[in-house]
Write a protein that holds these residues in place. Structure first.
Motif, PDB file in Angstrom:
ATOM      1  N   PHE A 109       0.832  -1.207   0.000  1.00 58.42           N
ATOM      2  CA  PHE A 109       0.000   0.000   0.000  1.00 58.42           C
ATOM      3  C   PHE A 109       0.866   1.257   0.000  1.00 58.42           C
ATOM      4  CE2 PHE A 109      -2.702  -3.353   1.601  1.00 58.42           C
ATOM      5  CZ  PHE A 109      -3.929  -3.089   1.013  1.00 58.42           C
ATOM      6  N   GLN A 110       1.943   1.235   0.745  1.00 57.71           N
ATOM      7  CA  GLN A 110       2.826   2.404   0.783  1.00 57.71           C
ATOM      8  C   GLN A 110       3.422   2.696  -0.586  1.00 57.71           C
ATOM      9  OE1 GLN A 110       5.417   1.029   3.928  1.00 57.71           O
ATOM     10  NE2 GLN A 110       4.403   2.302   5.469  1.00 57.71           N
ATOM     11  N   SER A 111       3.634   1.648  -1.397  1.00 60.78           N
ATOM     12  CA  SER A 111       4.230   1.855  -2.715  1.00 60.78           C
ATOM     13  C   SER A 111       3.248   2.398  -3.729  1.00 60.78           C
ATOM     14  CB  SER A 111       4.822   0.542  -3.234  1.00 60.78           C
ATOM     15  OG  SER A 111       3.793  -0.389  -3.542  1.00 60.78           O
ATOM     16  N   LEU A 112       1.932   2.317  -3.457  1.00 60.76           N
ATOM     17  CA  LEU A 112       0.930   2.813  -4.400  1.00 60.76           C
ATOM     18  C   LEU A 112       0.146   3.983  -3.810  1.00 60.76           C
ATOM     19  CD1 LEU A 112      -0.254   2.430  -7.207  1.00 60.76           C
ATOM     20  CD2 LEU A 112      -1.944   0.879  -6.229  1.00 60.76           C
ATOM     21  N   THR A 113      -0.681   3.723  -2.808  1.00 59.93           N
ATOM     22  CA  THR A 113      -1.455   4.803  -2.182  1.00 59.93           C
ATOM     23  C   THR A 113      -1.674   4.501  -0.711  1.00 59.93           C
ATOM     24  OG1 THR A 113      -2.680   5.191  -4.249  1.00 59.93           O
ATOM     25  CG2 THR A 113      -3.582   6.167  -2.239  1.00 59.93           C
ATOM     26  N   LEU A 114      -1.256   5.406   0.145  1.00 58.48           N
ATOM     27  CA  LEU A 114      -1.561   5.337   1.570  1.00 58.48           C
ATOM     28  C   LEU A 114      -1.544   6.769   2.082  1.00 58.48           C
ATOM     29  CD1 LEU A 114      -2.192   3.193   3.741  1.00 58.48           C
ATOM     30  CD2 LEU A 114       0.201   3.336   4.437  1.00 58.48           C
ATOM     31  N   LEU A 115      -2.697   7.441   1.955  1.00 68.04           N
ATOM     32  CA  LEU A 115      -2.785   8.870   2.212  1.00 68.04           C
ATOM     33  C   LEU A 115      -3.910   9.179   3.193  1.00 68.04           C
ATOM     34  CD1 LEU A 115      -2.424  10.153  -1.464  1.00 68.04           C
ATOM     35  CD2 LEU A 115      -0.692  10.331   0.331  1.00 68.04           C
ATOM     36  N   THR A 116      -3.701  10.208   3.993  1.00 68.34           N
ATOM     37  CA  THR A 116      -4.713  10.676   4.941  1.00 68.34           C
ATOM     38  C   THR A 116      -4.795  12.194   4.896  1.00 68.34           C
ATOM     39  OG1 THR A 116      -3.090  10.809   6.743  1.00 68.34           O
ATOM     40  CG2 THR A 116      -4.293   8.733   6.514  1.00 68.34           C
ATOM     41  N   GLY A 117      -5.873  12.723   5.462  1.00 68.05           N
ATOM     42  CA  GLY A 117      -5.995  14.151   5.718  1.00 68.05           C
ATOM     43  C   GLY A 117      -5.745  15.044   4.528  1.00 68.05           C
ATOM     44  N   ASP A 118      -5.054  16.156   4.775  1.00 66.28           N
ATOM     45  CA  ASP A 118      -4.799  17.150   3.731  1.00 66.28           C
ATOM     46  C   ASP A 118      -4.000  16.586   2.570  1.00 66.28           C
ATOM     47  OD1 ASP A 118      -6.162  18.993   5.264  1.00 66.28           O
ATOM     48  OD2 ASP A 118      -4.353  19.917   6.108  1.00 66.28           O
ATOM     49  N   ALA A 119      -3.094  15.643   2.853  1.00 63.64           N
ATOM     50  CA  ALA A 119      -2.298  15.048   1.774  1.00 63.64           C
ATOM     51  C   ALA A 119      -3.192  14.291   0.794  1.00 63.64           C
ATOM     52  CB  ALA A 119      -1.235  14.118   2.356  1.00 63.64           C
ATOM     53  N   LEU A 120      -4.219  13.648   1.309  1.00 71.18           N
ATOM     54  CA  LEU A 120      -5.157  12.922   0.455  1.00 71.18           C
ATOM     55  C   LEU A 120      -5.928  13.884  -0.435  1.00 71.18           C
ATOM     56  CD1 LEU A 120      -6.732  10.459  -0.481  1.00 71.18           C
ATOM     57  CD2 LEU A 120      -8.082  10.582   1.618  1.00 71.18           C
ATOM     58  N   MET A 121      -6.427  14.972   0.131  1.00 71.51           N
ATOM     59  CA  MET A 121      -7.192  15.935  -0.662  1.00 71.51           C
ATOM     60  C   MET A 121      -6.306  16.642  -1.680  1.00 71.51           C
ATOM     61  SD  MET A 121     -10.196  15.428   0.321  1.00 71.51           S
ATOM     62  CE  MET A 121     -10.959  16.757  -0.618  1.00 71.51           C
ATOM     63  N   SER A 122      -5.072  16.949  -1.292  1.00 73.01           N
ATOM     64  CA  SER A 122      -4.155  17.616  -2.217  1.00 73.01           C
ATOM     65  C   SER A 122      -3.864  16.739  -3.426  1.00 73.01           C
ATOM     66  CB  SER A 122      -2.852  17.966  -1.481  1.00 73.01           C
ATOM     67  OG  SER A 122      -1.922  18.564  -2.365  1.00 73.01           O
ATOM     68  N   GLU A 123      -3.637  15.457  -3.197  1.00 77.31           N
ATOM     69  CA  GLU A 123      -3.367  14.548  -4.313  1.00 77.31           C
ATOM     70  C   GLU A 123      -4.604  14.385  -5.189  1.00 77.31           C
ATOM     71  OE1 GLU A 123      -1.341  12.441  -6.916  1.00 77.31           O
ATOM     72  OE2 GLU A 123      -0.409  13.294  -5.123  1.00 77.31           O
ATOM     73  N   ALA A 124      -5.792  14.290  -4.585  1.00 72.44           N
ATOM     74  CA  ALA A 124      -7.024  14.137  -5.354  1.00 72.44           C
ATOM     75  C   ALA A 124      -7.274  15.345  -6.249  1.00 72.44           C
ATOM     76  CB  ALA A 124      -8.203  13.924  -4.414  1.00 72.44           C
ATOM     77  N   ARG A 125      -6.840  16.517  -5.818  1.00 72.13           N
ATOM     78  CA  ARG A 125      -7.070  17.747  -6.581  1.00 72.13           C
ATOM     79  C   ARG A 125      -5.911  18.112  -7.495  1.00 72.13           C
ATOM     80  NH1 ARG A 125      -9.799  20.399  -1.212  1.00 72.13           N
ATOM     81  NH2 ARG A 125     -11.996  20.233  -1.878  1.00 72.13           N
ATOM     82  N   SER A 126      -4.880  17.283  -7.560  1.00 68.94           N
ATOM     83  CA  SER A 126      -3.737  17.593  -8.414  1.00 68.94           C
ATOM     84  C   SER A 126      -4.097  17.390  -9.880  1.00 68.94           C
ATOM     85  CB  SER A 126      -2.541  16.716  -8.033  1.00 68.94           C
ATOM     86  OG  SER A 126      -2.780  15.360  -8.373  1.00 68.94           O
TER      87      SER A 126
END
Length: 521
Positions: free
Chosen positions: A35-52
């Motif tokens: 999971f760490q090698s593909l996606t393991l995101l929480t909080g603001d980091a998750l939203m920032s990546e989704a909006r990139s």
């Protein structure tokens, strides 16, 4: 119970979470590193990546966020999104950590109006056949009965009643290859907006059939699966506003769970009987097509002969037994070595997952020659060891790449992919793409990144089961596609596997399996 109205006057609070894994029961377990090698995101980091601009996480998750942003004010409550490439059963400690993190965030965030769950739907855990349903049920326990829960799922999901009981709306992909994740993420967002504004609570109906087809029969552009999906969409349109969603889930054979089987899930606006009637109609239609859910593969011998044939159109081969997108190792050499020994010419082969070989190529440099050791190091006790046979050939380094690319066509178009150090090697008349990260070759970028001309190749081989069809459609029509019967962890031949948990009897494993609409009552 009706949802609270008046959300248009305030900003709805929507929690976002998910655990994405397609589990092949026979593959090595999914570890935290996967999971760490593909996606393991929480909080603001998750939203920032989704909006990139080019997110590297699940396409439907990013589409959900963009749709919510575009349709009004809202307050996102990002919990966690965990995603792994397809692998074996997830470790108990890993999935419990993911679920626990989501539960803790939900408990601490205060009131919520809705939850969006982005899962695959065919995950297996060491301790549970249905961790997707486990996650959903525990989310429901935390948020209570009045909060709307909407989930998106892959059409290969193994639908459990626990999933259905926990969710208010389930939105499944309609395409395979998967090219509608954006639309499904948007549909989930629009459904939440509509339900919160109207106060209506959707009604779900679920029917599972004793029909367990292999993935090679689940192409949405072809009969029978495509015909069934299209029939469901036509009937939904005829019901007009009474039906919110019709999803036909084909199941993932290699999960080997009690919840395997083709499932119909129908969501009605507010009438349970309407949902049940349409689900029953679709289930009956699906059962009438059961004999069509059997497919013949191309033998290895016939594939090699075709590769050597002179007077023919270009073709693309699926190395069907070794699809990393279904838990395969990406390292089987059966088809590659057969083509090499036969002297195949003008052939592109992608992609062989071998970090050591990629490092050797980078150390040699472009234009250099060396002996390429495919599978030089392997774990003899690994589930795929019998197919990951060592193979050696004199190789020329054609091109090198750091492996950071953006998808161009099909299911990964616009998505960032991190393949790790990669190389294109010429062995005889074959150019082999070698990558570090275990990923199916479903996108032409796997060749284009190295300056390789797909249009000039007479034979293209991909380690992918079906998603390559969308990515390579500009070059190959369905008549130019051949699924080769190779060995590996994704061989779609039922009787080659020691299944222990599939519901029995089922078709096609048990030819005399009986089902009728009367079984619903």
């Amino acid at each position: 119970m009706s949802l609270r109205k008046g959300h248009e006057m305030t900003k709805p609070r929507v929690a976002l979470l998910g655990a994405i894994l397609e589990s092949n029961r026979f593959a090595p377990p999914a570890e935290l590193d996967d999971f760490q090698s593909l996606t393991l995101l929480t909080g603001d980091a998750l939203m920032s990546e989704a909006r990139s601009e080019t997110p590297k996480l699940a396409t439907e998750f990013a589409a959900f966020v963009r749709a919510m942003d575009a349709t009004g004010d809202w307050t996102p409550v990002p919990c966690m999104l965990a995603a792994s490439h397809p692998a074996g059963p997830v470790r108990e400690a890993v999935i419990e950590e993911v679920i626990g993190t989501c539960e803790a965030t939900l408990r601490a965030c205060g009131s919520l109006d809705a939850v969006y769950i982005c899962n695959h739907g065919a995950m297996v855990a060491e301790h549970d056949h249905d961790p997707d349903g486990l996650l959903m049920a525990r989310v429901r326990d935390v948020v209570g009965p009045d909060v709307l829960i909407v989930s998106t799922l892959d059409l290969h999901a193994n639908i459990s009643q626990r999933m259905v009981d926990a969710c208010d709306l389930i939105v499944g992909y309609r395409t395979n290859p998967h090219v509608d994740q954006i639309e499904r993420g948007e549909e989930a967002a629009f459904s939440i907006r509509r339900a919160l504004a109207s106060g209506e609570r959707p009604k779900l109906a679920h029917i599972k059939l004793p029909l367990v087809p292999a993935s090679v029969t689940l192409l949405s552009a072809e009969h029978p699966y495509g015909s069934l999906i299209d029939f469901g969409q036509r009937r939904q349109a005829e019901y007009r506003s009474q039906i919110l969603n019709v999803s036909v889930f084909g199941n993932f054979l290699f999960s080997d769970t009690p919840d395997n089987g083709l499932s119909i899930v129908v969501s009605a606006r507010d009438d349970q009987k309407v949902a049940e009637a349409l689900a029953s109609e679709l289930a009956t239609k699906a059962w009438s097509l059961r004999e069509d859910f059997v497919r013949q593969l191309t033998s290895l011998e016939d594939a090699v002969a075709l590769a050597k044939a002179g007077d023919r159109r270009p073709v693309i081969f699926s190395d069907a037994g070794d699809n990393p997108g279904g838990g395969g190792s990406g390292r089987t050499t059966e088809l590659l070595s057969a083509l090499y020994r036969a002297g195949a010419k003008d052939c592109l082969y992608g992609s062989f997952c071998d970090p050591e070989l990629a490092r050797d190529a980078h150390a040699t440099g472009v234009g250099g020659r060396f002996v390429a050791h495919f599978n030089r190091t392997r774990n003899a006790s690994a589930p795929w060891a019998q197919w990951d046979v060592p193979f050696e050939a004199e190789a020329e380094v054609v091109s090198l790449h750091n492996g950071e690319v953006v998808g161009e066509e099909g299911m990964t178009a616009g998505r960032r992919l991190i393949l790790g150090p990669s190389a294109a090697l010429r062995i005889g008349g074959i150019t082999v793409v070698v990558i570090t990260d275990r990923t199916q070759t479903a996108d032409p970028v796997f060749f284009n990144a190295f300056g390789l001309d797909i249009a000039a190749a007479r034979t293209v081989v991909v380690k992918s089961r079906g998603h390559f069809r969308a990515g390579f459609s500009p070059w190959f029509s369905s008549e130019q596609v051949f699924e080769v019967d190779t060995g590996g962890l994704t061989s779609p031949v039922h009787d080659r596997w020691p299944f222990q948990h599939l519901p029995r009897p089922n078709y096609p494993m048990d030819e005399n399996t009986v089902w009728s609409r009367a079984d619903l009552h």
